[in-house]
Design a protein around this motif. Sequence first.
Motif, PDB file in Angstrom:
ATOM      1  N   ARG A  60       0.848  -1.186   0.000  1.00  0.00           N
ATOM      2  CA  ARG A  60       0.000   0.000   0.000  1.00  0.00           C
ATOM      3  C   ARG A  60       0.888   1.241   0.000  1.00  0.00           C
ATOM      4  O   ARG A  60       2.052   1.182   0.440  1.00  0.00           O
ATOM      5  N   PRO A  61       0.361   2.376  -0.465  1.00  0.00           N
ATOM      6  CA  PRO A  61       1.177   3.598  -0.437  1.00  0.00           C
ATOM      7  C   PRO A  61       1.765   3.895   0.934  1.00  0.00           C
ATOM      8  O   PRO A  61       2.929   4.310   1.040  1.00  0.00           O
ATOM      9  N   GLU A  62       0.985   3.653   1.985  1.00  0.00           N
ATOM     10  CA  GLU A  62       1.476   3.987   3.321  1.00  0.00           C
ATOM     11  C   GLU A  62       2.453   2.963   3.887  1.00  0.00           C
ATOM     12  O   GLU A  62       3.166   3.250   4.850  1.00  0.00           O
ATOM     13  N   THR A  63       2.495   1.752   3.294  1.00  0.00           N
ATOM     14  CA  THR A  63       3.411   0.730   3.816  1.00  0.00           C
ATOM     15  C   THR A  63       4.707   0.624   3.013  1.00  0.00           C
ATOM     16  O   THR A  63       5.719   0.174   3.545  1.00  0.00           O
ATOM     17  N   ILE A  64       4.678   1.034   1.748  1.00  0.00           N
ATOM     18  CA  ILE A  64       5.905   0.936   0.938  1.00  0.00           C
ATOM     19  C   ILE A  64       6.297   2.279   0.325  1.00  0.00           C
ATOM     20  O   ILE A  64       7.257   2.350  -0.441  1.00  0.00           O
ATOM     21  N   GLN A  65       5.566   3.333   0.666  1.00  0.00           N
ATOM     22  CA  GLN A  65       5.867   4.686   0.210  1.00  0.00           C
ATOM     23  C   GLN A  65       5.925   4.796  -1.321  1.00  0.00           C
ATOM     24  O   GLN A  65       6.850   5.379  -1.896  1.00  0.00           O
ATOM     25  N   VAL A  66       4.934   4.191  -1.970  1.00  0.00           N
ATOM     26  CA  VAL A  66       4.760   4.302  -3.419  1.00  0.00           C
ATOM     27  C   VAL A  66       3.351   4.824  -3.660  1.00  0.00           C
ATOM     28  O   VAL A  66       2.392   4.278  -3.104  1.00  0.00           O
ATOM     29  N   PRO A  67       3.182   5.859  -4.490  1.00  0.00           N
ATOM     30  CA  PRO A  67       1.846   6.436  -4.698  1.00  0.00           C
ATOM     31  C   PRO A  67       0.882   5.444  -5.340  1.00  0.00           C
ATOM     32  O   PRO A  67       1.286   4.560  -6.094  1.00  0.00           O
ATOM     33  N   GLU A  68      -0.399   5.603  -5.055  1.00  0.00           N
ATOM     34  CA  GLU A  68      -1.416   4.793  -5.716  1.00  0.00           C
ATOM     35  C   GLU A  68      -1.505   5.189  -7.182  1.00  0.00           C
ATOM     36  O   GLU A  68      -1.010   6.244  -7.592  1.00  0.00           O
ATOM     37  N   HIS A  69      -2.146   4.315  -7.957  1.00  0.00           N
ATOM     38  CA  HIS A  69      -2.336   4.580  -9.391  1.00  0.00           C
ATOM     39  C   HIS A  69      -3.815   4.715  -9.684  1.00  0.00           C
ATOM     40  O   HIS A  69      -4.610   3.860  -9.315  1.00  0.00           O
ATOM     41  N   ARG A  70      -4.184   5.811 -10.353  1.00  0.00           N
ATOM     42  CA  ARG A  70      -5.568   6.000 -10.782  1.00  0.00           C
ATOM     43  C   ARG A  70      -5.541   6.436 -12.248  1.00  0.00           C
ATOM     44  O   ARG A  70      -5.057   7.520 -12.567  1.00  0.00           O
ATOM     45  N   GLY A  71      -6.026   5.540 -13.128  1.00  0.00           N
ATOM     46  CA  GLY A  71      -6.050   5.829 -14.547  1.00  0.00           C
ATOM     47  C   GLY A  71      -7.380   5.454 -15.153  1.00  0.00           C
ATOM     48  O   GLY A  71      -8.298   5.008 -14.454  1.00  0.00           O
ATOM     49  N   THR A  72      -7.488   5.640 -16.455  1.00  0.00           N
ATOM     50  CA  THR A  72      -8.750   5.330 -17.137  1.00  0.00           C
ATOM     51  C   THR A  72      -9.001   3.833 -17.198  1.00  0.00           C
ATOM     52  O   THR A  72     -10.144   3.379 -17.195  1.00  0.00           O
TER      53      THR A  72
END
Length: 257
Positions: A60-72
Amino acid sequence: MTGTPHNLDGAGLLGLPEAARQQHRITKRMLAEQFEDQAPADARLVTKAVASAQLIGILRPETIQVPEHRGTERTVVDIPVLEVVLADPTTAADRTRVTELVHRSMAKPVVLFALMPDGTTTLSLALTHVSRTDPTRSTSVIDAHVQVPAGQIETGALQLERLDRSDMWALYRDLVRTAAADGRPASTALPAAEAVSLRRGLTDLEAELITVVRDAKRAKNQQRRIELNTQARTLRAQIERVRDTLYSATQDHGGVA
């Protein structure tokens, strides 16, 4: 190369931080229930072929410090890491089918470690998108699927900190690309789907070469033996071209002699 024993630390292979690690049992029913109405045979296969399953991590973003992805096409806010022990006996085809079903059973990318009856561990990854024909939008369609013996992946290659950390979907695609090349991809520009295609093609070519070499040794007719040896040389050349595209030049490819 020898396979990886059942005590392989999948969380360690990925370098999961403690915050991302989990230890939760998953029931076979949870994996099979998505198929009970539309594909009961698949539900029965999951029930028969899976001995046990557990969640060993969630990215998750908060556990591995990678942003979430939101696309079409998709939204990726978390990626479960699963460990599934497959029952003995199961055929190779059934084992492949079961791993595909696990990927399909969730509306998100999944990292799956499949513990085989022979003591080896296979890493299963799939490029997926949420099924548009599922009214609940809770299952996925597989666009590309790759299975890699975990024991032959370059040490440290799948550590999350070494992968593309632009967002969660980029991270997963880079994991697929890297795993498909046993941890030694030839180029960062090689797309994940192409890496999977190359890996599958290489596997098919190597299997074909084994058959041709065997038939050449058994051939009693000299002309037939010559034809098969010529075919073997052509296959070896094709294999080298695929390896050069998939793997870095420093890789010890091994494979068929």
